[in-house]
Design a protein around this motif. Structure first.
Motif, PDB file in Angstrom:
ATOM      1  N   ALA A  31       0.841  -1.210   0.000  1.00 18.15           N
ATOM      2  CA  ALA A  31       0.000   0.000   0.000  1.00 18.15           C
ATOM      3  C   ALA A  31       0.869   1.250   0.000  1.00 18.15           C
ATOM      4  CB  ALA A  31      -0.912  -0.009   1.220  1.00 18.15           C
ATOM      5  N   LYS A  45       2.453   1.827  -3.367  1.00 22.40           N
ATOM      6  CA  LYS A  45       1.454   2.364  -4.306  1.00 22.40           C
ATOM      7  C   LYS A  45       1.386   3.887  -4.177  1.00 22.40           C
ATOM      8  CE  LYS A  45      -2.177  -0.846  -5.211  1.00 22.40           C
ATOM      9  NZ  LYS A  45      -2.403  -0.970  -6.637  1.00 22.40           N
ATOM     10  N   GLN A  46       1.394   4.360  -2.929  1.00 15.85           N
ATOM     11  CA  GLN A  46       1.374   5.815  -2.709  1.00 15.85           C
ATOM     12  C   GLN A  46       2.651   6.445  -3.266  1.00 15.85           C
ATOM     13  OE1 GLN A  46       0.479   7.286   1.216  1.00 15.85           O
ATOM     14  NE2 GLN A  46      -0.816   5.532   1.648  1.00 15.85           N
ATOM     15  N   GLU A  95       2.527   6.647  -7.053  1.00 18.97           N
ATOM     16  CA  GLU A  95       1.629   7.708  -7.531  1.00 18.97           C
ATOM     17  C   GLU A  95       2.241   9.091  -7.317  1.00 18.97           C
ATOM     18  OE1 GLU A  95      -1.437   8.913  -9.676  1.00 18.97           O
ATOM     19  OE2 GLU A  95      -1.122   6.801  -9.210  1.00 18.97           O
ATOM     20  N   LEU A  96       2.819   9.287  -6.124  1.00 22.77           N
ATOM     21  CA  LEU A  96       3.439  10.585  -5.813  1.00 22.77           C
ATOM     22  C   LEU A  96       4.591  10.883  -6.772  1.00 22.77           C
ATOM     23  CD1 LEU A  96       3.636  10.327  -1.913  1.00 22.77           C
ATOM     24  CD2 LEU A  96       2.398  12.074  -3.144  1.00 22.77           C
ATOM     25  N   PHE A 147      -0.210  22.445  -3.152  1.00 21.01           N
ATOM     26  CA  PHE A 147      -0.417  21.012  -3.363  1.00 21.01           C
ATOM     27  C   PHE A 147       0.841  20.253  -2.920  1.00 21.01           C
ATOM     28  CE2 PHE A 147       0.755  17.568  -6.336  1.00 21.01           C
ATOM     29  CZ  PHE A 147      -0.133  16.599  -5.886  1.00 21.01           C
ATOM     30  N   MET A 152       1.030  20.038   0.809  1.00 21.46           N
ATOM     31  CA  MET A 152       0.119  19.015   1.352  1.00 21.46           C
ATOM     32  C   MET A 152       0.622  17.623   1.015  1.00 21.46           C
ATOM     33  SD  MET A 152      -3.663  20.467   0.940  1.00 21.46           S
ATOM     34  CE  MET A 152      -4.209  19.402   2.234  1.00 21.46           C
ATOM     35  N   TRP A 153       1.075  17.474  -0.210  1.00 17.48           N
ATOM     36  CA  TRP A 153       1.619  16.216  -0.724  1.00 17.48           C
ATOM     37  C   TRP A 153       2.682  15.689   0.235  1.00 17.48           C
ATOM     38  CZ3 TRP A 153       6.682  15.374  -2.527  1.00 17.48           C
ATOM     39  CH2 TRP A 153       6.882  14.370  -3.479  1.00 17.48           C
ATOM     40  N   GLN A 193       1.214  15.702   4.392  1.00 12.29           N
ATOM     41  CA  GLN A 193       0.202  14.671   4.653  1.00 12.29           C
ATOM     42  C   GLN A 193       0.808  13.282   4.527  1.00 12.29           C
ATOM     43  OE1 GLN A 193      -2.986  14.962   5.752  1.00 12.29           O
ATOM     44  NE2 GLN A 193      -2.489  17.108   5.979  1.00 12.29           N
ATOM     45  N   HIS A 194       1.724  13.122   3.576  1.00  8.49           N
ATOM     46  CA  HIS A 194       2.351  11.804   3.420  1.00  8.49           C
ATOM     47  C   HIS A 194       3.190  11.474   4.659  1.00  8.49           C
ATOM     48  CE1 HIS A 194       3.740   8.262   1.350  1.00  8.49           C
ATOM     49  NE2 HIS A 194       4.989   8.586   1.597  1.00  8.49           N
ATOM     50  N   ASP A 254       0.567  11.088   7.730  1.00 12.23           N
ATOM     51  CA  ASP A 254      -0.369   9.953   7.643  1.00 12.23           C
ATOM     52  C   ASP A 254       0.342   8.613   7.483  1.00 12.23           C
ATOM     53  OD1 ASP A 254      -2.540  11.495   7.900  1.00 12.23           O
ATOM     54  OD2 ASP A 254      -3.164  11.440   5.810  1.00 12.23           O
ATOM     55  N   SER A 255       1.180   8.530   6.475  1.00 12.15           N
ATOM     56  CA  SER A 255       1.718   7.213   6.093  1.00 12.15           C
ATOM     57  C   SER A 255       3.075   6.913   6.700  1.00 12.15           C
ATOM     58  CB  SER A 255       1.825   7.124   4.575  1.00 12.15           C
ATOM     59  OG  SER A 255       0.596   7.440   3.992  1.00 12.15           O
ATOM     60  N   GLU A 268       3.212   5.909  10.309  1.00 11.71           N
ATOM     61  CA  GLU A 268       2.713   4.553  10.523  1.00 11.71           C
ATOM     62  C   GLU A 268       3.856   3.531  10.370  1.00 11.71           C
ATOM     63  OE1 GLU A 268      -0.052   3.278   7.668  1.00 11.71           O
ATOM     64  OE2 GLU A 268      -0.524   1.439   8.731  1.00 11.71           O
ATOM     65  N   ARG A 288      -6.091   1.710  11.608  1.00 12.86           N
ATOM     66  CA  ARG A 288      -5.496   2.946  11.083  1.00 12.86           C
ATOM     67  C   ARG A 288      -6.531   3.728  10.273  1.00 12.86           C
ATOM     68  NH1 ARG A 288      -2.807   3.660   6.011  1.00 12.86           N
ATOM     69  NH2 ARG A 288      -1.824   5.687   6.001  1.00 12.86           N
ATOM     70  N   GLY A 317      -4.554  24.536  -3.073  1.00 12.38           N
ATOM     71  CA  GLY A 317      -3.901  23.243  -3.274  1.00 12.38           C
ATOM     72  C   GLY A 317      -4.700  22.042  -2.818  1.00 12.38           C
ATOM     73  N   TYR A 367      -4.828  18.184  -4.150  1.00  6.86           N
ATOM     74  CA  TYR A 367      -4.427  17.080  -3.271  1.00  6.86           C
ATOM     75  C   TYR A 367      -5.509  15.994  -3.239  1.00  6.86           C
ATOM     76  CZ  TYR A 367      -2.591  14.428   0.583  1.00  6.86           C
ATOM     77  OH  TYR A 367      -2.094  13.391   1.341  1.00  6.86           O
ATOM     78  N   TYR A 407      -6.651   1.260  -7.016  1.00 10.90           N
ATOM     79  CA  TYR A 407      -7.298   0.075  -6.420  1.00 10.90           C
ATOM     80  C   TYR A 407      -8.581  -0.290  -7.174  1.00 10.90           C
ATOM     81  CZ  TYR A 407      -4.143   0.687  -2.440  1.00 10.90           C
ATOM     82  OH  TYR A 407      -3.020   0.795  -1.658  1.00 10.90           O
TER      83      TYR A 407
END
Lengths: 148, 145
Positions: free
Chosen positions: A75, A78-79, A82-83, A108, A111-112, A115-116, A119-120, A123, B50, B71, B75, B86
């Motif tokens: 997962a 995948k992010q 895409e990024l 953008f 945030m890109w 947030q990455h 969030d990710s 984790e 999560r 932005g 986003y 997916y």
């Protein structure tokens, strides 16, 4: 400055934090270049460095995922894919003069990135730290020093 | 339909009341998962704990869209492309919204028709961007072409 580094953005692994700081710094450089009217060549150059460094950073993270058998690998990758695809596409458009870095685009990217990380990345860092990665790995030769 | 500042405040207050109910997240995700036989398959490799923790930040992102924060639309479009990788169909976003509102109705003691309308208005732009991203994964980024 568009993004101010704070402990909130720290994932608790020194080397990864250092790499994230480089990415933050590149987005801030782009912000400054636009505000100080350095021209499209300067923003294209920074965007190219951002794309290149992002590629390196993601490769490092994905190596760690494989070493530590991170269950969220697919997962997260995948992010990353895409990024990376988006930032390379963007960089190519800007380099060829087909697009320019706008205020919207800058936010953008902010945030890109944030947030990455929030969030990710937080984790996976929790998982890696629990799996025995060192929180403080020296910048030189850090890869050899990850293990306890 | 334009969303007012007062409606955003009512939205957050309703979300806070619903979130204060310990069954809210389970009520929503259990209902969402059982709303179609196809849905559990999309979450086969997802850490549901999560995902539940992230719901509030996702909803916050939706309110930033309403505020037209710079932005944010780009986003959310990016997120829609990640979701599209997916192969999530557009119809699922509406199911997500409907089951979320049902869970809020169950968990916010002050929920009424007016609040339902506010929830739908606040989230509609984000849902539209996510649904519009279906099929976009292989296409160039819309905002740089």
């Amino acid at each position: 400055m568009l993004i101010e580094w704070s402990d909130d953005l720290s994932v608790g692994i020194q080397e990864i934090d250092e790499q994230h700081k480089v990415l933050v710094s590149l987005v801030n450089d782009m912000h400054d270049a636009i505000h100080e009217h350095h021209g499209s060549e300067a923003t294209a150059d920074i965007l190219q460095r951002l794309a290149e460094y992002t590629k390196i950073h993601f490769a490092v993270e994905e190596s760690l995922f494989r070493i530590f058998d991170y269950p969220g690998y697919e997962a997260h990758k995948k992010q990353h894919d895409e990024l990376l695809k988006e930032v390379i596409e963007l960089q190519e458009k800007v380099s060829s003069g087909k697009s320019s870095v706008s205020f919207q685009l800058l936010h953008f990217l902010k945030m890109w990135l944030t947030q990455h990380i929030l969030d990710s990345d937080k984790e996976y860092s929790e998982y890696l730290l629990n799996s025995g990665i060192k929180a403080q790995s020296a910048k030189s030769g850090w890869f050899k020093k990850l293990w306890h | 339909m334009a969303v007012t500042e007062d409606e955003i405040l009512q939205f957050h207050a309703s979300l806070d009341r619903a979130s204060a109910n310990p069954v809210f997240l389970d009520a929503f995700y259990d209902s969402f998962m059982s709303s179609s036989k196809d849905i559990p398959g999309y979450f086969e490799h997802t850490d549901m704990g999560r995902l539940k923790r992230k719901l509030k930040s996702s909803l916050h992102m939706m309110t930033l869209l309403v505020d037209e924060s710079p932005g944010v639309d780009m986003y959310v479009a990016h997120l829609s492309r990640v979701h599209d990788s997916y192969r999530i169909p557009a119809a699922l976003y509406q199911v997500w919204l409907d089951t979320l509102i049902e869970a809020v109705q169950r968990c916010d003691p002050l929920f009424d028709r007016n609040l339902e309308s506010i929830w739908r208005n606040v989230l509609s732009r984000g849902i539209a961007i996510m649904a519009a991203g279906v099929g976009s994964h292989a296409s160039p980024m819309p905002f740089v072409s």
